[in-house]
Structure formats: structure tokens, C-alpha cells
Write an enzyme that holds these catalytic residues in place. Structure first.
Site, PDB file in Angstrom:
ATOM      1  N   ILE A   1     -50.634 -13.840  -6.275  1.00  0.00           N
ATOM      2  CA  ILE A   1     -50.764 -12.589  -5.521  1.00  0.00           C
ATOM      3  C   ILE A   1     -50.193 -11.408  -6.300  1.00  0.00           C
ATOM      4  O   ILE A   1     -49.944 -10.346  -5.737  1.00  0.00           O
ATOM      5  CB  ILE A   1     -50.113 -12.705  -4.130  1.00  0.00           C
ATOM      6  CG1 ILE A   1     -48.643 -13.142  -4.223  1.00  0.00           C
ATOM      7  CG2 ILE A   1     -50.886 -13.698  -3.285  1.00  0.00           C
ATOM      8  CD1 ILE A   1     -47.920 -13.076  -2.873  1.00  0.00           C
ATOM      9  N   GLY A   2     -50.008 -11.624  -7.602  1.00  0.00           N
ATOM     10  CA  GLY A   2     -49.474 -10.559  -8.441  1.00  0.00           C
ATOM     11  C   GLY A   2     -48.067 -10.861  -8.913  1.00  0.00           C
ATOM     12  O   GLY A   2     -47.482 -10.127  -9.708  1.00  0.00           O
ATOM     13  N   THR A   3     -47.535 -11.986  -8.448  1.00  0.00           N
ATOM     14  CA  THR A   3     -46.142 -12.315  -8.746  1.00  0.00           C
ATOM     15  C   THR A   3     -45.984 -12.987 -10.102  1.00  0.00           C
ATOM     16  O   THR A   3     -44.882 -13.044 -10.623  1.00  0.00           O
ATOM     17  CB  THR A   3     -45.612 -13.284  -7.677  1.00  0.00           C
ATOM     18  OG1 THR A   3     -46.537 -14.386  -7.606  1.00  0.00           O
ATOM     19  CG2 THR A   3     -45.546 -12.631  -6.318  1.00  0.00           C
TER      20      THR A   3
ATOM     21  N   ARG B   1     -33.208 -22.096 -11.014  1.00  0.00           N
ATOM     22  CA  ARG B   1     -33.661 -21.666 -12.320  1.00  0.00           C
ATOM     23  C   ARG B   1     -34.795 -20.652 -12.216  1.00  0.00           C
ATOM     24  O   ARG B   1     -35.652 -20.776 -11.346  1.00  0.00           O
ATOM     25  CB  ARG B   1     -34.184 -22.886 -13.067  1.00  0.00           C
ATOM     26  CG  ARG B   1     -34.502 -22.610 -14.495  1.00  0.00           C
ATOM     27  CD  ARG B   1     -34.270 -23.864 -15.287  1.00  0.00           C
ATOM     28  NE  ARG B   1     -34.395 -23.628 -16.696  1.00  0.00           N
ATOM     29  CZ  ARG B   1     -34.983 -24.491 -17.512  1.00  0.00           C
ATOM     30  NH1 ARG B   1     -35.476 -25.632 -17.042  1.00  0.00           N
ATOM     31  NH2 ARG B   1     -35.041 -24.233 -18.793  1.00  0.00           N
TER      32      ARG B   1
ATOM     33  N   PRO C   1     -37.888 -15.315 -16.357  1.00  0.00           N
ATOM     34  CA  PRO C   1     -36.922 -14.303 -15.919  1.00  0.00           C
ATOM     35  C   PRO C   1     -37.524 -12.912 -15.790  1.00  0.00           C
ATOM     36  O   PRO C   1     -37.069 -12.110 -14.979  1.00  0.00           O
ATOM     37  CB  PRO C   1     -35.854 -14.321 -17.022  1.00  0.00           C
ATOM     38  CG  PRO C   1     -35.989 -15.651 -17.659  1.00  0.00           C
ATOM     39  CD  PRO C   1     -37.449 -16.029 -17.558  1.00  0.00           C
TER      40      PRO C   1
ATOM     41  N   GLY D   1     -37.376 -20.614  -5.742  1.00  0.00           N
ATOM     42  CA  GLY D   1     -38.267 -19.560  -5.222  1.00  0.00           C
ATOM     43  C   GLY D   1     -37.542 -18.255  -5.012  1.00  0.00           C
ATOM     44  O   GLY D   1     -36.373 -18.227  -4.642  1.00  0.00           O
TER      45      GLY D   1
ATOM     46  N   GLU E   1     -38.590 -13.534  -1.772  1.00  0.00           N
ATOM     47  CA  GLU E   1     -38.134 -12.903  -0.545  1.00  0.00           C
ATOM     48  C   GLU E   1     -36.645 -12.581  -0.478  1.00  0.00           C
ATOM     49  O   GLU E   1     -36.244 -11.605   0.153  1.00  0.00           O
ATOM     50  CB  GLU E   1     -38.530 -13.796   0.640  1.00  0.00           C
ATOM     51  CG  GLU E   1     -40.020 -13.649   0.893  1.00  0.00           C
ATOM     52  CD  GLU E   1     -40.635 -14.791   1.624  1.00  0.00           C
ATOM     53  OE1 GLU E   1     -40.619 -15.899   1.082  1.00  0.00           O
ATOM     54  OE2 GLU E   1     -41.147 -14.580   2.726  1.00  0.00           O
TER      55      GLU E   1
END
Ligand code: FAD
Ligand code: SF4
Lengths: 328, 746
Positions: free
Chosen positions: B476-478, B634, B638, B707, B710
Site C-alpha cells: 500500500i506504499g509502505t 527488527r 530501516p 510490524g 501503526e
């Protein structure tokens, strides 16, 4: 589909002739306001007369010290013009606080003068709005009105005039030149925008078919400094909640002459002669500024959500004056 | 390859496609014979549709069909039909990803003649061009019997309906509160927000016989496939959902909205592909929102700051056509050690479109109230707010009686407070000044549950020397494309340039929703499994009769840097496949959470330290500095990981200071566009210094990732509000903080 005719004019005479006094025709310049409203279905022109080819893109310094600005000078070119930077910095600051770089690059001087309110009820054809549809009522009066005007309102309309540029011009003093079927007229800037009264649909002293050809700024006040302060929720890309254009000339420690205009709070770009009177001849102190601010907002009327604009506008006035009189 | 590419700052492999306009988003697809849909929205908030005049629209140029209640087919409900009793919770039963379905709004389009919110579809015009469809849609006139709307949570006395499965209680919160020496009872509110993802919702649907293909801007191709199959009563194999690129969703694209169903019906009716792109205004009304919430917190502590009781009772808005529960208090029993805790949640029906998940749904709203309350408790006690939190650190998950898999909150506090310079804070309100400005410093904790679900993946080692990875999740663009490629590269030793990643297609092996911060932890183990399987298949091919390594043991072969070797002979996989005259070696795998779920509690933590500048002379509030330290296990990449946290921090600023979807007293939306719905712009965004701790959580999965999408938004609005209190002495419990709330404090 709502089709419209598109015609491109080569000079002023052709433009006004093409337009005629047909109220279903509109001039189009940068289009940043007009196209937006056509897409929202709140402006339904049958004919568009494109004025972008007209030779109105120059700025001219007149012998009497005034600056004559062509109607098609873009907001960007105006903001960075050397005369504006040197003699009218308040106008440059006002312009640069508005919209975004991309918009300013195409937005024109006349288009900015003519831009219409951002009142969301005006911009939504499903809602009542006296400005869009005279007699239909005012959605904002009983609706959400945080962004609406506190000065110059009427029971028929409380929409704010959105322009920053016009606030700068209002403080500097200017003349609008229009040309139309009836010839050429000069209109003092202060008289050009109209209060809503009971005809909110009539916003300017401009007749059908008349075209703005120039805006001419008054000669700069000797020794004056200027500053434009715009207050809003976020730092950029938002219309003013309250703004102040201050132009002040000092005589020693006393204020010789001051010009105060306000944005974000008035139904038109708001010149405050009351504030100016409260400043004239007074020492440049916080106390004087506060008095001027009180005078400017004495006639303000708040609605449900916008009472905060009254103190906010006062703050804008006080800080703009403090800044302009503190400049080295 | 000697240096690990996992954990290496890697620029997006799809960056060039995006920059050059070659990335195909849903609305970019143009199919042969395609026509256009444009919805007609209701202009009232509540009532009944009693007449629809379509004549003028029918006669308008280019109009092919008008879809409405009168000609809409009977369809089946998805699984979250409230009539079926399901509350349609999102992330907590993810074990059957490939079968699950859920839609954004349970009511089927045009199902009844009721109008339940402004912007509800009453028809959709299909025409030969977008412009014709839009123009004709404006010619449709509707007659309504209007009823008084419930314009929002804050304009109704309705207490709402209890969401029973949200209730938590331990100890004796009431008794502990009554007898505690320090306590308070405060109410907090958060305005409704809208996702305003840059890319508009869009569907392009086409039928081939009874097979449906739909291009959609979705965060879940598999979910949408299942939902479409159920609604149309056809097997899932007959539905293909494609979303190669998505211009973000923030949750608004997790579950299909009615426009997609209408578009698919329209495509069937007219026998041609139909493309519908929602206007920005429409995106505000019928594609989800973060519901407004009201939260009451009763908190008590002893004089040393030990928390004795927390009661957190919340309400959220839902629509009249679905039962959306915002799990506002879900973090409250877990974050701090406290023996007496209760949480409850109620849903209040209002005339808005159905809410949905929006970045850190529930927890971020809860964190605003809880983290402001912690600050208030610190003030009551005369204690440093960070010290109060330290005194209530939860050594184990207090709600599950499980050890944390890894709770590094203390390190986060240490690191962020040191970098921020927290020890220089003068606790006196308004004491830190700089010219016209008063400086305020505030902090809050961040937290988000770590979730993982089922995933399948396929990997092909191909004769052309390329490795292809396929998974039915989406990016989604991440940066999902990139981390999937990194994983395959790491395990095969093949450089990134030769890794191809296929995502965003429901015909690929079923992958997870891009939501809940679970895509990475869910997808990578399956990708790794499939890669290993492909290598194993390659070895089997290599040792078969007549093959170059005939007679060797598979285990005796090594696979490094894309080459297979037995010590004496070395062949790249391309060379080997070429010799074998085979196109590829293919591996598949499926991965799922396991028994670790019963042994540990998986949750990420972090801390935000925020500096605001308040200029009382002009009522100007700015965030001038954010220092955050976050532990998410992890970080595979990055670069994109930090990008997620920074973006979430900015969104948290929006929640704290700007964002508010406004409805007037008639229930009509006021600010349905980017000019009037205020989000932070660049000029608002200060220095954001994010540090990610590197504590791999190997209990959770082999990559140690938990993850990251959020957690960064949680706590942010509270940290701002706490900093505002420090600067102004005004305790703002209603988000967003507005100029009008502060102006009197001059
Ligand atoms: C997102 C956004 C944000 C904005 N933010 C700001 C802001 O912060 N501050 C601000 O001041 N403004 C702001 N603006 C408004 C912007 O300044 C105006 O849109 C712009 O100045 C209009 O100029 P234009 O040349 O594009 O006008 P057009 O759109 O071409 O025309 C506007 C109107 O002027 C009429 N017109 C054009 N030329 C003439 C002429 N020569 N004679 C008579 N009538 C004429 C047209 O018929 C039309 O009615 C914003 C606009 C947008 C879209
Ligand atoms: S304030 Fe003016 S522009 Fe806005 S709705 Fe009322 S009449 Fe229309």
C-alpha cells in the site's frame, strides 16, 4: 453535459466585445478559482472568454510614484517584483502567504481580486446559499461558521472574503481600472468590493462585460514600513482565520500615519479607518496598539463558532504593529 | 553475499516505476470497451427515498444505464451482516484468511429505501465518458421524506449499545478507586477523522461470462475476492481482484465499500467494463472514517504513584447500517501494571457513513485518553510524568498473565529522554520561554499489539537467472515489494536487481490484508519458506538421473550466491536449469502463527517526547520537536520502517491539532475536501528524530519482526496535549486542540 463555448481574445477591446453584457459569459484567467467552481457545479458559464493573451502582463512605475499592475500579472511575479519588494513589502508578504507556489504561478492579479468566498455552503449546490441562489437562505448562519466573517456581515450572508493579496492592497491604497462596453472607469480599491447587505450575490462594483485591466497602487507613503501577519490553524496552504496588513510611518517616537487592513474576518477585504485614527499621532506602544485593535473590532458580530476570531484579529493587529514599528 | 541485506537501508524497488508514472494504480487501468460510473449521493442525512426522477439523466448525452434500487439485483450479504450477529472484528480471528470476508458496510447497496447518511448512494449513472456520467448524475433528482438526523456522538444523549466482547475487568476497580488517596474522573473526546489517502477509491470491473475481474484500490485483494464471491454467490476462483499499487489506505481500503459492488453489478448489466473513481467529496462520506469517541477515565493511585485503579469506559460512533466497534480501551489493561482495571465499550448510532479501521484503530484513541490521564496523575502527585510511568512498568502482560516476548519500553524511555534532554525540563508551567514563545515539553508512551496471520507464497528460481516471488498480499506504499525482495535475496544470494516480486493479485497464493501492522510478520515467513522450498526443489532436480549432480545427496549440496555446489562442481541455478532444459524450480510454503502465541504476549512499545511552542500573543501553537524511540523488533528495511514511524507521528499531529470531519446539526458534512479538512503540511512538520531499537523478537517469527505501521501514531496526540499543558496550564481533553481552546489563556 453542460457544454460551454470557449473563445480567446487577443486584446482588451476584443475581450469585452466577446463577453458583451451577457451574464452567462465569464472571463477566465488562471482558472484556479473558476474551473474549481465549474467542477463543483456552482458556476455554470455558457461562454468562457480567455483573457490570457491580453497584453496586461506588465508592471509599470508611473512618474507620480504609483505602480500600475497589469490584470494578468501573476501572483508570483507580483510578489517578487523589485518595486513591490522595495516599496510595498506588505503586499509581497500577503501574496506569499496565500495558496501555494503552484497556484500563485498561474493565479492572476485580477483573478485574485475576483476570487469568491470559500464558504462551504456556497460551494455545495445541495445547500441553501443566498449568494449562490438569492433568496434560498444562508446555510452558514445556523450551520458551522467557524471560518466566517465577524465584520461587515448581514442577516443574509456572513461569508468571509478569502484573499490575502487584497488585504495588502487595501492597506496600501489602490485604484482598479476597468474597461467595458461603456468605456473605462477607475474605482477606488476600497469601494470595489461590496458588503453583502441584502444582495450578497453582488460582490463587486463591476458591470457585466467589464474587464479589470489594471490595479494601480498608490505611491508609497514616505518612510513607511509594512508587515502582513496571517494567523491560521496550520502554517501554510490555508486561508486566514485572521490576518493584518499594517503600514506605518513614524515621526520620531510617534506614529505619523498608519494603515490597517484585515483579512479572514471581513465580508470584504477590510480597511479599518477606526484603527488608523487610534494610531495616528500616538506613541508606538503596546497600549496604543491595543486601543487600535479594540477600535478595529468594536463593531464585530460573532456567530456560534467564530467568536474566537475577534480576539484573534486583535492579536494579529497588535503583533503586526509591534513588528512593523520594531523593525530596525 | 557476505553482508546481510535484511536490516539494510534499501530504497524502494518500485520507486522508479512510481516516479515515472509506470506503476499501475486501479484507476490507471483502461479496459477495451470500458464505460464510466458516477454515483448519485443522497443529499440528506436521514429519511426515506420516496422518488427518483431519472428521465433527464437518461436523456443526457452518453448515458447507457442508471443503476438504482429499482433495477438492482438481489445479492447475498457478506459475513459481517449485523443481522447475522457478527460484529465483524478485524484482526483477532485471522486464521482463515483465505476464506474470510468482510465488507466496509454490511448493508448492500440500495437494499432498503432508507437514507442513513449523507452521501449514501441512491443511484449510479453509467455513461460513455466520465464527464457525461458526472453531468448526468447531476440531473438525477430525488424526493425524500426527511427525518431528524443524529448528527454525531456529541449531539445525542443516546448511551448506545454495549459491545460485550470488549469488556474487561480484573480486581476490584471500584473499591480500589473509592479507597485510594489520589484519584480523578475525567472525560476525553476525539473528533471523527477521515483517512484522506492521496489515491481516491476506484474500481474497474469486467465480466467474462460468470467470471469477474476487478481492479480496485484495496488493502486486501484476497478479502475482496472472498467478499465479492459471497455477495454474487459465485466460487472465489471466479473472482480476480487486482491491486498492483495503492496510494495508501490507512485502513479505508481494508474492506470493500458499496461503490465496488455497484460497479460490478453495472458491468454485468451493460456487458462492458465499468470504471468508477470516487470524488474526494464522496471519499469522505461512504468509504469509512475513524469514529468520534468519548472516553471516561477514572484513575487512582497511591501517593508513591503506584496505580491502584483504572476504569476506562468509552463510546464510539457507528452508523445505522452496521455495528462498528472501535476497541478504544484495548491497550488499557496491558500497558501499565495495575491490579484493578475495567474497560467497556459502547456503540452509538449516528447518521454518518460506517466507520472503519483507521491507523491504529481503537488503541490510538484509547492512548490519547490514557496518556493524558497519566500526565494528569503525575501533576496530581507532583511527580515527573516519566517517573510515574517507570513506577508502573508492567514486567509481564498484566491482562494475560503471560511474559512479554520483549518489552523494551524502559530502553525506549532512556534513549528518547536522553536524546530529548528531558532532565532539563522545568516542571513549572510556562517557565520555559524563548522570546514571544512559551515552550512546553510533554511525553507519552506508544504501544501496539503484534499480530500475525496466515500466508502462502510461491517462489520460482528461473532459467533466465531471475527469482520470482509471488504472494497475494499487496504493497500500500509502505515498501512491501522491497522487503519481500530483500528476503528472497537474503536466502538465495541473488542480488535485488534479479528478484521480481508479484503482489496485489488474488490469483496468487493467498496473503494477508495490509493492515494491523501484520503484513510483514505474516508475509516474510511464508516467502522464506517458499524460497527454501524452491532451493530444495532445485537440489532434487540437480541430483536426479542424468542431472549434473546425479547420485549426490541433496544435503551435501550447498546453495550460495545463487549457485549450487558439491565442493568440486559449481553451477548457477540458471546454468543448471538450462542444462536440464527446465524453465524453473518452484517452491511453495504456507506459514502461520503457532504455539508461541500461548507462551508469550507480543506487543510493541515506544515513547514520544514532544516540544511545543505556544505564542500567546498570537495564539499560535506549533510542534517544534519530536524525539521518539520505538521498539518493533527488527526492522527489515530501516529506511521504510523509519518512514512509517515518521508518517505516523505526522498523522498523530493531525489528530492532536487539526483533523476533524465536521457535520452540522442537520447531519450534513461540512469539510469534505483537502482545503477544509486540515491535515499537517510540510511547514507544520518539525524535526522528527526517530530511533528504532534493534531487538529482534525471534519468539514471534524467524525474522524477529513485529510490524511498524501503526505504533507511531499512538500516544502522539497525548504527548502534544501534555506539552500544551506544560506550556499553558490548560488541560485539553478534546482532540483536536483548537485555537479557540487556548486563546483565552493569554
Ligand atoms: C487550494 C487553494 C488555496 C488557496 N489559498 C489561498 C490563500 O491562502 N489566499 C488567497 O488569497 N488566495 C488563495 N487561493 C485563491 C487564489 O488566490 C485564486 O484562486 C486566484 O488568485 C484566482 O486567480 P485566477 O487568475 O486563477 O482566476 P480565475 O479562476 O481565472 O478567475 C477567477 C474569477 O475572476 C474573474 N476574472 C479573471 N480575470 C478577470 C479580469 N481581468 N477582469 C474581470 N474578471 C476577471 C473570472 O471570471 C472568475 O470569476 C487559493 C486557491 C486554491 C485553489
Ligand atoms: S454565508 Fe453567504 S456564502 Fe455562505 S451560505 Fe450564507 S449566504 Fe451563502
Amino acid at each position: 453535459m453542460r457544454n460551454f463555448d470557449y473563445q480567446r481574445a487577443g486584446d482588451v477591446a476584443e475581450a469585452t466585445a466577446l463577453h458583451g453584457n451577457d451574464h452567462s459569459a465569464d472571463f477566465i484567467a488562471g482558472g484556479t478559482n473558476l474551473i474549481d467552481m465549474v467542477k463543483l457545479d456552482i458556476m455554470r458559464p455558457q461562454r468562457l472568454v480567455d483573457v490570457n493573451r491580453l497584453p496586461l502582463t506588465d508592471l509599470e512605475s508611473l512618474d507620480d510614484g504609483r505602480l500600475k499592475i497589469g490584470a494578468l500579472v501573476t501572483n508570483t511575479d507580483l510578489a517578487y517584483h523589485e518595486r513591490v519588494l522595495a516599496d510595498y513589502p506588505v503586499l509581497s508578504e500577503a501574496l506569499l502567504s496565500g495558496a501555494s507556489t503552484q497556484l500563485r504561478n498561474v493565479a492572476t492579479t485580477a483573478g485574485n481580486v475576483m476570487q469568491r468566498t470559500r464558504c462551504p455552503y456556497f460551494r455545495n449546490p445541495a445547500r441553501p446559499c443566498n449568494k449562490r441562489e438569492p433568496g434560498s437562505g444562508c446555510g452558514a448562519l445556523e450551520g458551522i461558521n467557524r471560518n466566517h466573517a465577524v465584520l461587515g456581515t448581514s442577516e443574509h450572508c456572513i461569508a468571509v472574503h478569502p484573499s490575502d493579496m487584497c488585504v495588502g492592497m487595501q492597506a496600501l491604497g489602490a485604484t482598479i481600472t476597468v474597461e467595458g462596453p461603456g468605456g473605462t472607469r477607475d474605482i477606488p480599491f476600497e469601494e470595489y468590493h461590496l458588503l453583502p447587505g441584502d444582495t450578497p450575490e453582488r460582490e463587486h462594483d463591476l458591470n457585466d462585460g467589464e474587464l479589470i485591466t489594471h490595479v494601480t497602487l498608490d505611491a508609497p507613503i514616505d518612510g513607511a514600513r509594512g508587515h502582513y501577519l496571517k494567523l491560521r490553524d496550520r502554517m501554510s496552504y490555508e486561508f486566514a482565520l485572521a490576518s493584518c496588513a499594517a503600514v506605518v510611518a513614524m515621526d520620531g517616537d510617534a506614529i505619523r500615519e498608519a494603515r490597517i487592513a484585515l483579512g479572514g474576518v471581513g465580508t470584504k477585504p477590510w480597511r479599518s479607518h477606526e484603527a488608523e485614527a487610534a494610531l495616528s499621532g500616538q506613541p508606538a506602544t503596546e497600549e496604543t496598539f491595543e486601543k487600535a485593535a479594540e477600535a478595529a473590532m468594536a463593531g464585530a458580530v460573532a456567530h456560534r463558532d467564530n467568536a474566537f476570531k475577534i480576539p484573534l484579529a486583535k492579536q494579529a493587529i497588535v503583533r503586526a504593529l509591534a513588528t512593523v514599528t520594531a523593525q530596525g | 553475499m557476505t553482508e546481510s541485506i535484511i536490516g539494510h537501508r534499501t530504497t524502494r524497488i518500485d520507486g522508479e516505476l512510481k516516479l515515472t508514472g509506470k506503476a499501475d494504480y486501479a484507476a490507471d487501468h483502461n479496459l477495451p470497451g470500458q464505460v464510466y460510473g458516477y454515483p448519485v449521493p443522497s443529499t440528506i442525512a436521514r429519511g426515506r427515498l420516496v422518488g427518483l426522477d431519472l428521465d433527464a439523466a437518461r436523456q443526457a448525452p452518453g448515458v447507457i444505464e442508471i443503476v438504482h434500487r429499482g433495477n438492482f439485483p438481489a445479492l447475498q450479504h457478506s459475513d459481517n451482516n449485523p443481522a447475522c450477529g457478527s460484529e465483524g472484528r478485524l484482526f483477532h480471528s485471522p486464521n482463515t484468511m483465505a476464506e474470510q470476508n468482510k465488507v466496509g458496510e454490511a448493508r448492500l447497496p440500495f437494499e432498503d429505501d432508507g437514507i442513513h447518511y449523507e452521501g449514501q448512494y441512491i443511484a449510479m449513472v453509467i455513461a460513455d465518458t466520465f464527464e457525461h456520467a458526472r453531468a448526468a448524475a447531476r440531473l438525477v433528482t430525488a424526493r425524500y421524506e426527511e427525518e431528524t438526523a443524529v448528527p454525531g456522538l456529541f449531539q445525542t444523549d443516546d448511551e448506545g449499545e454495549e459491545a460485550g466482547d470488549e469488556a474487561v475487568s480484573r480486581g476490584d476497580p471500584e473499591g480500589a478507586f473509592e479507597s485510594a488517596p489520589v484519584k480523578f474522573d475525567h472525560t476525553y473526546t476525539i473528533a471523527m477523522e477521515t483517512h484522506v489517502a492521496m489515491e481516491l477509491h476506484a474500481s474497474n470491473a469486467t465480466w467474462d461470462g460468470d467470471r469477474l475481474t476487478i481492479y480496485e484500490s484495496t488493502q486486501g485483494v484476497v478479502f475482496q475476492r472472498n467478499a465479492m464471491a459471497q455477495i454474487f454467490g459465485i466460487p472465489p476462483e471466479k473472482v480476480t481482484v487486482i491491486a498492483h499499487y495503492i496510494g495508501s489506505g490507512f485502513g479505508s481500503k481494508l474492506f470493500m465499500w458499496p461503490h465496488a459492488v455497484i460497479t460490478a453489478v453495472a458491468a454485468k448489466m451493460v456487458g462492458r467494463p465499468v470504471k468508477t473513481v470516487l470524488s474526494r467529496q464522496q471519499n469522505f462520506c461512504s468509504a469509512g472514517n475513524r469514529p468520534a469517541s468519548r472516553q471516561r477515565i477514572r484513575m487512582a493511585a497511591d501517593r508513591d504513584g503506584k496505580l491502584l485503579s483504572i476504569r476506562h469506559d468509552s463510546q464510539n460512533e457507528t452508523s445505522f447500517v452496521d455495528a462498528y466497534t472501535e476497541s478504544v480501551g484495548s491497550g488499557t489493561p496491558r500497558v501499565y501494571a495495575c491490579d484493578n482495571v475495567s474497560v467497556s465499550q459502547r456503540r452509538v448510532q449516528v447518521n454518518h457513513g460506517t466507520p472503519t479501521s483507521m491507523r491504529a484503530p481503537g488503541e490510538v484513541s484509547g492512548s490519547v485518553a490514557l496518556e493524558i490521564a497519566m500526565d494528569e496523575m503525575a501533576i496530581e502527585l507532583g511527580m515527573d510524568p516519566l517517573e510515574l510511568r517507570r513506577r508502573n512498568f508492567a514486567e509481564r502482560d498484566p491482562s494475560a498473565d503471560l511474559p512479554w516476548s520483549g518489552n523494551h519500553l524502559r530502553e525506549c524511555w532512556d534513549d528518547a529522554s536522553r536524546r530529548f534532554g528531558w532532565e532539563k525540563r522545568n516542571p513549572q508551567i510556562g517557565s520555559m520561554r524563548d522570546g514571544h514563545e512559551i515552550i512546553g515539553w510533554g511525553m507519552a508512551d506508544a504501544t501496539w499489539e503484534a499480530m500475525r496471520s496466515h500466508c502462502k507464497a510461491r517462489v520460482e528460481l528461473r532459467a533466465d537467472g531471475k527469482v520470482q516471488v509471488a504472494c497475494g498480499t499487496q504493497d500500500i506504499g509502505t515498501g512491501t515489494y522491497t522487503i519481500v525482495a530483500q528476503t528472497a535475496s537474503e536466502l538465495t544470494g541473488v542480488p535485488l536487481e534479479r528478484i521480481e516480486v508479484k503482489l496485489g493479485d488474488s490469483t496468487l497464493p493467498a496473503g494477508p490484508l495490509s493492515g494491523g501492522s501484520m503484513a510483514t510478520a505474516t508475509t516474510l515467513p511464508a516467502v522464506a519458506g517458499a524460497t527454501r522450498d524452491a532451493i530444495e526443489q532445485l537440489k532434487q532436480l540437480a541430483i536426479a538421473d542424468g542431472a549434473p549432480f546425479e547420485g549426490k545427496e541433496a544435503d551435501a549440496l550447498t546453495f550460495e550466491n545463487g549457485t549450487l555446489s558439491d565442493g568440486s562442481q559449481t553451477l548457477s541455478f540458471a546454468e543448471l536449469l538450462d542444462k536440464l532444459q527446465r524453465g524453473m524450480a518452484e517452491g511453495e510454503a504456507s506459514a502461520a502463527p503457532g504455539e508461541e502465541q500461548d507462551k508469550f504476549s507480543f506487543r510493541s512499545f515506544g515513547a514520544h517526547f514532544v516540544e511545543v511552542r505556544w505564542d500567546p500573543g498570537i495564539s499560535r501553537l506549533r510542534v517544534s520537536r519530536v524525539v521518539s524511540t520505538i521498539d518493533v523488533g527488527r526492522a527489515i528495511n530501516p529506511l521504510t520502517a523509519r518512514n512509517q514511524v515518521e508518517g505516523a507521528i505526522v498523522m498523530g499531529m493531525g489528530m492532536g491539532m487539526f483533523e476533524e470531519t465536521e457535520y452540522d446539526s442537520a447531519g450534513n458534512i461540512y469539510n469534505n475536501n483537502y482545503a477544509d479538512y486540515i491535515v499537517p503540511v510540510h511547514a507544520d512538520i518539525p524535526d522528527i528524530e526517530v530511533e528504532l531499537l534493534d531487538n529482534p523478537d525471534y519468539n514471534f517469527n524467524e525474522f524477529g519482526v513485529r510490524g511498524i505501521g501503526e505504533i507511531g501514531i499512538t500516544g502522539m496526540a497525548a504527548a502534544i496535549s501534555n506539552a500544551v499543558y506544560h506550556a499553558t496550564g490548560k488541560r485539553i481533553r478534546d482532540m483536536p486542540i483548537k485555537i479557540a481552546d487556548l486563546i483565552a489563556s493569554r
